[in-house]
Scaffold this active site. Structure first.
Site, short mmCIF file in Angstrom:
data_model
loop_
_atom_site.label_atom_id
_atom_site.label_comp_id
_atom_site.label_asym_id
_atom_site.label_seq_id
_atom_site.Cartn_x
_atom_site.Cartn_y
_atom_site.Cartn_z
N HIS A 187 3.16 -8.36 13.61
CA HIS A 187 2.54 -8.36 12.21
C HIS A 187 3.15 -8.35 11.17
O HIS A 187 4.61 -7.71 11.30
CB HIS A 187 1.32 -7.56 12.77
CG HIS A 187 0.36 -7.33 12.18
ND1 HIS A 187 0.82 -6.63 10.94
CD2 HIS A 187 -0.67 -7.28 12.02
CE1 HIS A 187 -0.60 -6.32 9.71
NE2 HIS A 187 -1.78 -6.43 10.60
N CYS A 230 0.64 -0.82 0.01
CA CYS A 230 0.42 0.12 0.12
C CYS A 230 1.11 1.04 -0.48
O CYS A 230 1.58 1.30 0.64
CB CYS A 230 -0.89 0.12 1.52
SG CYS A 230 -1.95 1.42 1.22
N CYS A 237 -3.18 5.42 9.78
CA CYS A 237 -4.64 5.58 8.58
C CYS A 237 -5.74 6.07 8.23
O CYS A 237 -6.43 5.72 9.72
CB CYS A 237 -4.39 3.26 7.96
SG CYS A 237 -4.83 4.33 6.30
N GLU A 262 3.30 -6.01 8.97
CA GLU A 262 3.28 -5.13 8.69
C GLU A 262 4.38 -4.79 9.31
O GLU A 262 5.23 -3.98 9.16
CB GLU A 262 2.65 -4.14 8.62
CG GLU A 262 2.17 -2.27 8.31
CD GLU A 262 1.25 -1.26 8.70
OE1 GLU A 262 0.36 -1.44 8.37
OE2 GLU A 262 2.10 -0.09 9.31
N SER A 280 -7.80 -9.89 12.01
CA SER A 280 -7.43 -8.59 10.61
C SER A 280 -7.28 -7.99 12.42
O SER A 280 -8.35 -7.35 13.50
CB SER A 280 -8.88 -8.58 10.46
OG SER A 280 -8.93 -6.55 10.27
S1 SF4 Z 1 -5.44 0.29 6.10
FE1 SF4 Z 1 -4.60 2.12 4.85
S2 SF4 Z 1 -2.51 1.94 5.15
FE2 SF4 Z 1 -3.11 -0.48 5.54
S3 SF4 Z 1 -3.88 -1.05 3.63
FE3 SF4 Z 1 -5.34 -0.06 3.76
S4 SF4 Z 1 -5.42 1.92 2.90
FE4 SF4 Z 1 -3.43 1.25 3.44
#
Ligand code: SF4
Length: 287
Positions: free
Chosen positions: A128, A96, A199, A130, A227
């Protein structure tokens, strides 16, 4: 019984973009591998796998010379890109753009070099995907905290650059940052920079979701059990509506939940596909 779908639910922009990328590649008929589950939603993953997507782990990369491997929206640490290059793997990078930007900011803070004592602190879930990518941009030296219980990992007398995993709860991040500042002040240290990195596709939904959950007799929140943003957004529903239920798909639904309901609100995580939300709504309308 009235059934209403939350207009803000469905895939976030980053997940949507990654899934579109995978589907376009799969249409070309070549094998497409993805490093880890593309989205924390089993129903959507089963659909992608039925179209030919194959999920692989880091250790599998050594057997994929000459193949095409996708990087999902969560991103990856720099080592993964280096390894793929060494192994002759073509990467399709569906990180992303918001996560990529955050990785860059962490890398800049880590590499600024003026102060060797700077600690990169990330508010996130240890382990995680990310977070692994973010920490990789800080030489794998980032301190990951998910709450005050992890404060023993931080040296409050040293400078701190504070970031958050993009899908953590914004309100929790503000509280945690304040608490870190207080601990630092107690040691006469004010050298902290707090980056706003939750985000908006997650934090921006909180007020509207709160109002939506309060408007209906029963709330069905559809989300994969792993999630992070699903757990956070569901907790918001529970705060304002005791009749909130989290389900992964239709098979988790209990008809008794709707015995006295006049209105049912349906919402989902940023990793919940719109078609699944529609499917659940149609099933409930049939009740
Ligand atoms: S939550 Fe926000 S940062 Fe995470 S993938 Fe979705 S748009 Fe991208």
């Amino acid at each position: 019984m009235k059934v209403v779908i939350d207009p803000d639910s469905g895939f976030c922009f980053g997940v949507n973009r990654a899934i579109q990328t995978a589907e376009n590649e799969l249409k070309a008929g070549k094998p497409v591998y993805c490093l880890g589950e593309m989205v924390h939603n089993q129903v959507q993953m089963d659909q992608l796998k039925s179209k030919g997507l194959r999920i692989v782990m880091h250790a599998d990369l050594y057997n994929l010379k000459g193949e095409t491997v996708m990087i999902r929206a969560h991103g990856e640490p720099p080592e993964t890109f280096r390894l793929a290059k060494q192994l002759g793997i073509t990467l399709i990078d569906a990180t992303c753009p918001i996560v990529s930007k955050l990785q860059e900011r962490i890398s800049e803070s880590f590499g600024s070099g003026n102060d060797a004592e700077v600690q990169i602190v990330i508010y996130g879930k240890p382990g995680h995907a990310e977070v692994a990518g973010l920490s990789g941009n800080a030489g794998n030296k980032a301190i990951v905290v998910s709450g005050e219980d992890d404060f023993h990992l931080i040296d409050f007398s040293k400078p701190i650059r504070l970031f958050s995993q993009t899908t953590m709860d914004g309100e929790g991040y503000i509280k945690l940052a304040e608490s870190i500042k207080q601990q630092m002040l107690a040691k006469g240290n004010t050298n902290i920079v707090i980056q706003k990195s939750v985000c908006k596709q997650v934090s921006g939904r909180a007020p509207a979701l709160r109002a939506f959950a309060a408007e209906h007799d029963v709330i069905l929140f559809i989300s994969g059990k792993n999630s992070a943003n699903g757990k956070y957004l569901f907790s918001i529903c529970q705060q304002v509506n005791k009749q909130s239920y989290m389900v992964s798909d239709i098979s988790d639904i209990d008809k008794n939940w709707f015995a006295t309901a006049r209105t049912v609100g349906i919402s989902g995580a940023t990793s919940t596909p719109g078609w699944l939300i529609e499917q659940v709504a149609s099933t409930i309308k049939e009740y």
